[in-house]
Design a protein around this motif. Structure first.
Motif, short mmCIF file in Angstrom:
data_model
loop_
_atom_site.label_atom_id
_atom_site.label_comp_id
_atom_site.label_asym_id
_atom_site.label_seq_id
_atom_site.Cartn_x
_atom_site.Cartn_y
_atom_site.Cartn_z
N ARG A 102 66.63 6.15 10.36
CA ARG A 102 66.60 7.47 9.75
C ARG A 102 67.67 8.36 10.39
O ARG A 102 67.79 8.42 11.61
CB ARG A 102 65.23 8.11 9.95
N ASP A 103 68.41 9.05 9.54
CA ASP A 103 69.36 10.07 10.00
C ASP A 103 68.82 11.44 9.62
O ASP A 103 68.24 11.63 8.54
CB ASP A 103 70.73 9.87 9.34
N LEU A 104 69.02 12.40 10.52
CA LEU A 104 68.64 13.78 10.26
C LEU A 104 69.85 14.66 10.51
O LEU A 104 70.48 14.59 11.58
CB LEU A 104 67.49 14.22 11.16
N LEU A 105 70.23 15.43 9.52
CA LEU A 105 71.39 16.31 9.60
C LEU A 105 70.95 17.75 9.36
O LEU A 105 70.61 18.13 8.23
CB LEU A 105 72.44 15.90 8.57
N PHE A 106 70.92 18.53 10.42
CA PHE A 106 70.51 19.92 10.35
C PHE A 106 71.65 20.82 10.82
O PHE A 106 72.40 20.46 11.73
CB PHE A 106 69.27 20.16 11.21
N ARG A 107 71.74 21.98 10.19
CA ARG A 107 72.80 22.93 10.52
C ARG A 107 72.24 24.12 11.27
O ARG A 107 71.16 24.62 10.95
CB ARG A 107 73.50 23.41 9.24
N ARG A 108 72.97 24.57 12.28
CA ARG A 108 72.56 25.74 13.05
C ARG A 108 72.85 26.99 12.23
O ARG A 108 73.97 27.20 11.78
CB ARG A 108 73.31 25.78 14.38
N VAL A 109 71.82 27.82 12.03
CA VAL A 109 71.97 29.03 11.22
C VAL A 109 71.93 30.26 12.10
O VAL A 109 71.51 30.19 13.25
CB VAL A 109 70.86 29.12 10.14
#
Length: 263
Positions: A256-263
């Motif tokens: 599993r890959d998780l790609l989250f962006r810092r907001v």
């Protein structure tokens, strides 16, 4: 640090010659305890892996550590522009790189990005330095020690363009879940060091840990999922398929890959 739980290289390789008792193995290389005892006692997400250093890895550490290596002592703030020799170079922190093959491939594919690769596994540190020299990769620096201290005390706010945590130790037993790296407190700290818009990329082949990662990242107010459906991401092209990952896939593991962006 040894977050990556991939197996090390075969032990058939020649090992470094024995040293006199109490003589430092690498006098100008990575320190065995770079932060010393001046930092608080706390639960850590890693444990050093004791394995032999090959002759080639030892030679790389002796020659290249003063040039491309640094100890995480927690005593000073890093100037990433000075560290990489380019104040405009975006820098990504990778926590736990195993033997460094994937790190080297990512650095080669994107020379316009610096990779600050953190681990405590001495053979892996030597192997990555050797790979960097062999491939002419000037955009890799190797950090030795605790990534929490690195983030908290040695990196400036908003200084990172990305954070990568690939195949961290899943700590599968329930009583050890508190040792897992991806926790709300870690995300609080990481969010302060990532620049707005920076990408946090995690990958794991341990499904329960993947579900926990997705839950805590989704709940954190300073990160947003890059996937419109709010789920896992397909493996991006910039993350190489490693030998360890391929072996897991052959056994039926789901990565599993998780790609989250810092907001």
């Amino acid at each position: 640090m040894p977050e990556n739980h991939a197996p090390t290289q075969p032990t058939a390789q020649p090992t470094a010659p024995p040293r006199a008792r109490r003589e430092p193995m690498f006098p100008d290389g990575p320190a065995p305890d770079p932060a010393g005892s001046h930092h608080e006692r706390r639960i850590r997400s890693f444990q050093p892996r004791r394995s032999r250093v090959t002759t080639g890895q030892a030679e790389a550490l002796r020659r290249l550590w003063p040039k491309w290596g640094l100890d995480i002592d927690g005593l000073h703030r890093l100037d990433l522009g000075e560290l990489f020799g380019d104040p405009k170079l975006p820098v990504v922190l990778e926590i736990g790189f195993g033997m460094g093959e994937a790190t080297a491939r990512m650095a080669a594919a994107d020379p316009s990005t610096g990779i600050l690769a953190c681990d405590v596994h001495t053979p892996g540190q030597g192997n990555l330095l050797a790979l960097a020299e062999r491939e002419g990769l000037e955009n890799i620096r190797v950090a030795n020690g605790d990534a929490i201290i690195l983030l908290r005390e040695m990196l400036a706010p908003d200084s990172l363009s990305g954070l990568r945590v690939y195949f961290p130790d899943p700590w599968p037993k329930k009583r050890h879940h508190k040792r897992r790296l991806i926790q709300p407190e870690f995300l609080d700290l990481a969010a302060t060091r990532l620049a707005p818009g920076a990408l946090l990329h995690c990958a794991t082949d341990w499904e329960p840990y993947a579900e926990q990662m997705l839950e805590v990242l989704t709940a954190h107010p300073r990160f947003e999922n890059t996937q419109p459906d709010g789920g896992f991401a397909p493996r991006p092209e910039f993350r190489p398929l490693t030998r360890f990952e391929g072996q897991g896939l052959d056994k039926g593991h789901i990565v599993r890959d998780l790609l989250f962006r810092r907001v």
